[in-house]
Design an enzyme around this catalytic site. Structure first.
Site, PDB file in Angstrom:
ATOM      1  CG  LEU A  61      -1.912  -1.211   1.258  1.00  0.00           C
ATOM      2  CD1 LEU A  61      -2.837  -1.085   2.453  1.00  0.00           C
ATOM      3  CD2 LEU A  61      -2.688  -1.431  -0.020  1.00  0.00           C
ATOM      4  CB  CYS A  62       4.432   1.955   0.041  1.00  0.00           C
ATOM      5  SG  CYS A  62       5.634   3.281  -0.048  1.00  0.00           S
ATOM      6  CG  HIS A  63       0.777   6.370  -2.874  1.00  0.00           C
ATOM      7  ND1 HIS A  63       0.370   6.578  -1.577  1.00  0.00           N
ATOM      8  CD2 HIS A  63      -0.350   6.395  -3.624  1.00  0.00           C
ATOM      9  CE1 HIS A  63      -0.938   6.725  -1.542  1.00  0.00           C
ATOM     10  NE2 HIS A  63      -1.403   6.614  -2.770  1.00  0.00           N
ATOM     11  CG  MET A  97       6.505   4.874   3.766  1.00  0.00           C
ATOM     12  SD  MET A  97       6.762   4.616   5.538  1.00  0.00           S
ATOM     13  CE  MET A  97       7.288   2.930   5.577  1.00  0.00           C
ATOM     14  CD  GLU A  98       9.064   6.458  -1.107  1.00  0.00           C
ATOM     15  OE1 GLU A  98       8.187   5.944  -1.809  1.00  0.00           O
ATOM     16  OE2 GLU A  98       8.796   7.170  -0.125  1.00  0.00           O
ATOM     17  CG  ASP A 112      24.969  -9.864   4.091  1.00  0.00           C
ATOM     18  OD1 ASP A 112      24.803 -11.006   4.577  1.00  0.00           O
ATOM     19  OD2 ASP A 112      25.382  -9.669   2.935  1.00  0.00           O
TER      20      ASP A 112
END
Length: 160
Positions: A61-63, A97-98, A112
């Site tokens: 649901l993230c654009h 969000m990005e 990692d």
């Protein structure tokens, strides 16, 4: 997904940060480019940028946002490193969000690449530290059409 179609375009910036605690020996190996998997911070920067660009594929649901700029900065200190991601766009929705995804994946990449030499690494404090939105000047389609028509007329006059 939230409907943002009625929102105007705005210049948007988001800055996120996060930390990774590293042993002094690990920082020394990173600085000497002696980690077996390669250049840790260069790889983390690329991974963070790629992740920011793919946030909508990772988060339901993230654009999908067309990013105009993504920067990953990595600052070392005696206790580890801080990753800062700045994302920019002109869109109807923000880029928090990005930026958060970019920071998270950059930190995971460091983890990692160093896990064989540092068993005590800790990722912490991933958070948004800044979010801005500024209106952008809108050019109406009719105005744009008039400018194009004017330019075509001027080109035709020069050809004559």
């Amino acid at each position: 997904m939230v409907d943002v179609s009625a929102k105007p375009l705005s210049a948007r910036t988001a800055v996120a940060t996060g930390k990774i605690r590293l042993q002094p020996e690990t920082l020394d190996l990173i600085s000497k480019d002696q980690i077996a998997k390669g250049n840790v911070f260069a790889t983390a920067r690329i991974a963070g940028i790629q992740a920011a660009k793919d946030a909508a594929h990772l988060i339901p649901l993230c654009h999908t946002v067309s990013l105009s700029d993504v920067k990953i900065d990595i600052v070392t200190s005696q206790g580890g490193a801080e990753v800062i991601c700045t994302a920019r766009t002109v869109a109807q929705t923000g880029v928090e969000m990005e930026a958060l995804t970019g920071v998270s994946v950059a930190l995971l990449t460091i983890y990692d690449m160093c896990k064989a030499v540092d068993k005590e690494m800790t990722i912490s404090d991933v958070r948004l530290i800044e979010k801005t939105k500024h209106a952008v000047a809108a050019v109406s389609l009719s105005r744009r059409s008039r400018v194009k028509a004017h330019d075509r007329r001027n080109q035709n006059k020069r050809r004559s």
